[in-house]
Design a protein around this motif. Structure first.
Motif, short mmCIF file in Angstrom:
data_model
loop_
_atom_site.label_atom_id
_atom_site.label_comp_id
_atom_site.label_asym_id
_atom_site.label_seq_id
_atom_site.Cartn_x
_atom_site.Cartn_y
_atom_site.Cartn_z
N GLY A 261 0.83 -1.20 0.00
CA GLY A 261 0.00 0.00 0.00
C GLY A 261 0.86 1.25 0.00
O GLY A 261 0.56 2.24 -0.69
N GLY A 262 1.97 1.21 0.75
CA GLY A 262 2.87 2.34 0.81
C GLY A 262 3.58 2.62 -0.50
O GLY A 262 3.71 3.78 -0.92
N VAL A 263 4.02 1.56 -1.18
CA VAL A 263 4.72 1.78 -2.45
C VAL A 263 3.76 2.30 -3.51
O VAL A 263 4.11 3.17 -4.32
N LEU A 264 2.52 1.83 -3.50
CA LEU A 264 1.54 2.33 -4.47
C LEU A 264 1.19 3.79 -4.17
O LEU A 264 1.02 4.59 -5.09
N ARG A 393 -6.90 6.47 5.59
CA ARG A 393 -5.99 5.73 6.46
C ARG A 393 -6.72 4.67 7.29
O ARG A 393 -7.88 4.84 7.68
N HIS A 394 -6.03 3.58 7.55
CA HIS A 394 -6.45 2.59 8.55
C HIS A 394 -5.59 2.81 9.78
O HIS A 394 -4.36 2.81 9.68
N LEU A 395 -6.21 3.00 10.93
CA LEU A 395 -5.46 3.30 12.14
C LEU A 395 -5.07 2.02 12.87
O LEU A 395 -5.86 1.11 13.05
N MET A 399 1.22 -0.06 13.12
CA MET A 399 1.37 -0.04 11.67
C MET A 399 0.89 1.28 11.07
O MET A 399 -0.09 1.85 11.52
N ARG A 400 1.59 1.73 10.04
CA ARG A 400 1.11 2.84 9.21
C ARG A 400 0.47 2.20 8.00
O ARG A 400 1.14 1.55 7.19
N ALA A 401 -0.82 2.39 7.86
CA ALA A 401 -1.57 1.59 6.89
C ALA A 401 -2.64 2.43 6.22
O ALA A 401 -3.04 3.50 6.70
N TRP A 402 -3.13 1.91 5.09
CA TRP A 402 -4.24 2.51 4.36
C TRP A 402 -5.45 1.57 4.44
O TRP A 402 -5.30 0.36 4.35
N ALA A 403 -6.62 2.16 4.57
CA ALA A 403 -7.87 1.39 4.53
C ALA A 403 -8.40 1.32 3.11
O ALA A 403 -8.98 0.32 2.71
N SER A 404 -8.20 2.42 2.35
CA SER A 404 -8.73 2.48 1.00
C SER A 404 -7.89 3.43 0.16
O SER A 404 -7.40 4.45 0.67
N MET A 405 -7.73 3.10 -1.13
CA MET A 405 -6.94 3.93 -2.03
C MET A 405 -7.48 3.73 -3.46
O MET A 405 -6.95 2.93 -4.24
N PRO A 406 -8.56 4.43 -3.81
CA PRO A 406 -9.14 4.25 -5.15
C PRO A 406 -8.17 4.72 -6.24
O PRO A 406 -7.65 5.84 -6.17
N VAL A 407 -7.96 3.87 -7.25
CA VAL A 407 -7.04 4.23 -8.32
C VAL A 407 -7.61 3.78 -9.67
O VAL A 407 -8.50 2.94 -9.75
#
Length: 412
Positions: A261-264, A393-395, A399-407
């Motif tokens: 998720g971070g690299v994207l 973001r997902h809390l 972890m530092r994380a994403w919940a959603s990332m529309p692309v």
């Protein structure tokens, strides 16, 4: 009569004390900091190399030099008292401690020595072609859709296609791997609302994950079977084998998912770097490590002082916890030029996102191969990755994380 005054003792001769440590009254586990930790990290680094975090009565380190030094000093800063806020010297852990993360030599040695050759790059060669083919098929499926969620449809889906098979897990119960890891990493922090939300289900989820570590349910050709074979040889005990398999499942899924998720997100924020990767797909591994530095999916880890330890003019008293902010160290301008930029021309190899020293992530080569397989396939087939909505973001306490990332994936 001498005309010379007696020598003045150097300042270093004065022993540092706990009173020399500056303090901060900020909750690093607040929702505000978890959503965007960078302002807090900057304040932490500027406050000092060692800071007393008054909210929890623990010592924090945010600069690269001190974090790196603490990570490699397993004799002075032990993991056996827990790598979370809970101090195993005073509290009972909520689950049996990890034989890798939460032990130190000599107890740490045998499990580590068993896993290292199983997860070494040479041993993973047999998976390279299989995962590359899986990634090509996966990207074909993605390109059939106009828009996808880069978290749910890419970062979560691809690792869960290839990694459980490599471990040898049965199909039944795989749906519990991500919730289990999420609760585990939350539990390294304080007992806040993030931990509370997972408590109702964690008993059943943990039981399911434990069941997947049994010898009789694992396939004969996966990492899990190799761990059990090590028990047959006497390298570890049969009682240790399922706990070591569990370590693969707890540390080998969420971390890779959030790193992808971070690299994207890095390529979305810095689209010029996607073109760099497209021109040179061989940089996929560098891109992944740069994302580990830039995004730092594992933000924090705790250790416990085994004695009074002097750190940069202050003292961490024996038995007290330190909180190492890996994400802050990976953005320390004392170590990194333009640290907030995601940059494939950078050499990110000194990052502490996988830890450092004897506790450095034993599965990092597996994560790199997963990422390399996926990024190669995407770079060949996708001209542009464009945002198609606001990421969310997902809390998580660790972890530092994403919940959603529309692309939107624009085919080459």
């Amino acid at each position: 009569m001498s005309m010379h005054a007696p020598p003045v003792p150097p300042l270093a001769a004065t022993a540092p004390t706990t009173s020399d440590v500056p303090t901060m009254d900020v909750d690093p586990f607040s929702d505000e900091v978890l959503v965007d930790p960078l302002p807090f990290h900057e304040a932490l680094r500027e406050t000092g190399p060692l800071v007393l975090l008054e909210r929890y009565g623990i010592y924090g380190m945010g600069r690269y030099e001190e974090v790196h030094a603490a990570l490699v000093d397993w004799q002075g800063f032990q993991s056996a008292a827990g790598v979370g806020l809970s101090n195993f010297r005073r509290e009972t852990p909520w689950r049996p401690p990890s034989l890798l993360l939460e032990t130190d030599p000599p107890h740490h040695d045998a499990p580590r020595h068993v896993l290292e050759p199983i997860l070494a790059p040479r041993s993973l060669r047999r998976l390279r072609e299989r995962w590359a083919a899986a990634a090509e098929t996966f990207v074909d499926e993605l390109l059939e859709r106009e828009e996808v969620d880069a978290v749910r449809d890419i970062a979560e889906t691809f690792p869960l296609r290839v990694f459980p098979d490599a471990v040898g897990l049965p199909q039944e119960g795989r749906q519990h791997l991500l919730p289990y890891g999420d609760h585990l990493f939350n539990a390294f922090g304080p007992d806040n609302h993030l931990v509370e939300k997972g408590k109702a289900r964690i008993g059943a989820i943990a039981a399911s994950v434990d069941a997947q570590c049994r010898r009789d349910v694992l396939s004969p050709d996966g990492f899990g079977a190799q761990i059990w074979a090590a028990a047959d040889r006497g390298d570890i005990t049969h009682a240790q084998a399922p706990t070591i398999v569990r370590s693969l499942l707890s540390a080998g899924v969420d971390t890779t998912v959030h790193a992808l998720g971070g690299v994207l997100q890095g390529f979305l924020r810095f689209p010029d770097q996607w073109q760099v990767l497209r021109a040179q797909p061989s940089r996929a591994r560098v891109a992944f490590d740069e994302a580990i530095r830039w995004e730092s999916p594992v933000q924090t880890f705790f250790r416990t002082a085994t004695r009074d330890i002097a750190v940069a003019g202050g003292v961490v008293p024996e038995g007290e916890k330190i909180l190492m902010f890996l994400g802050s160290a990976n953005h320390d301008p004392r170590r990194w030029h333009d640290p907030d930029r995601f940059d494939l021309d950078r050499d990110p190899s000194g990052h502490v996102g996988f830890g450092m020293g004897i506790h450095q992530c034993v599965g990092q080569h597996v994560a790199r191969l997963e990422a390399e397989s996926l990024l190669h396939a995407l770079a060949r087939r996708v001209e542009r990755i464009e945002p198609a909505g606001e990421p969310r973001r997902h809390l998580n306490n660790t972890m530092r994380a994403w919940a959603s990332m529309p692309v939107r994936l624009v085919a080459a």
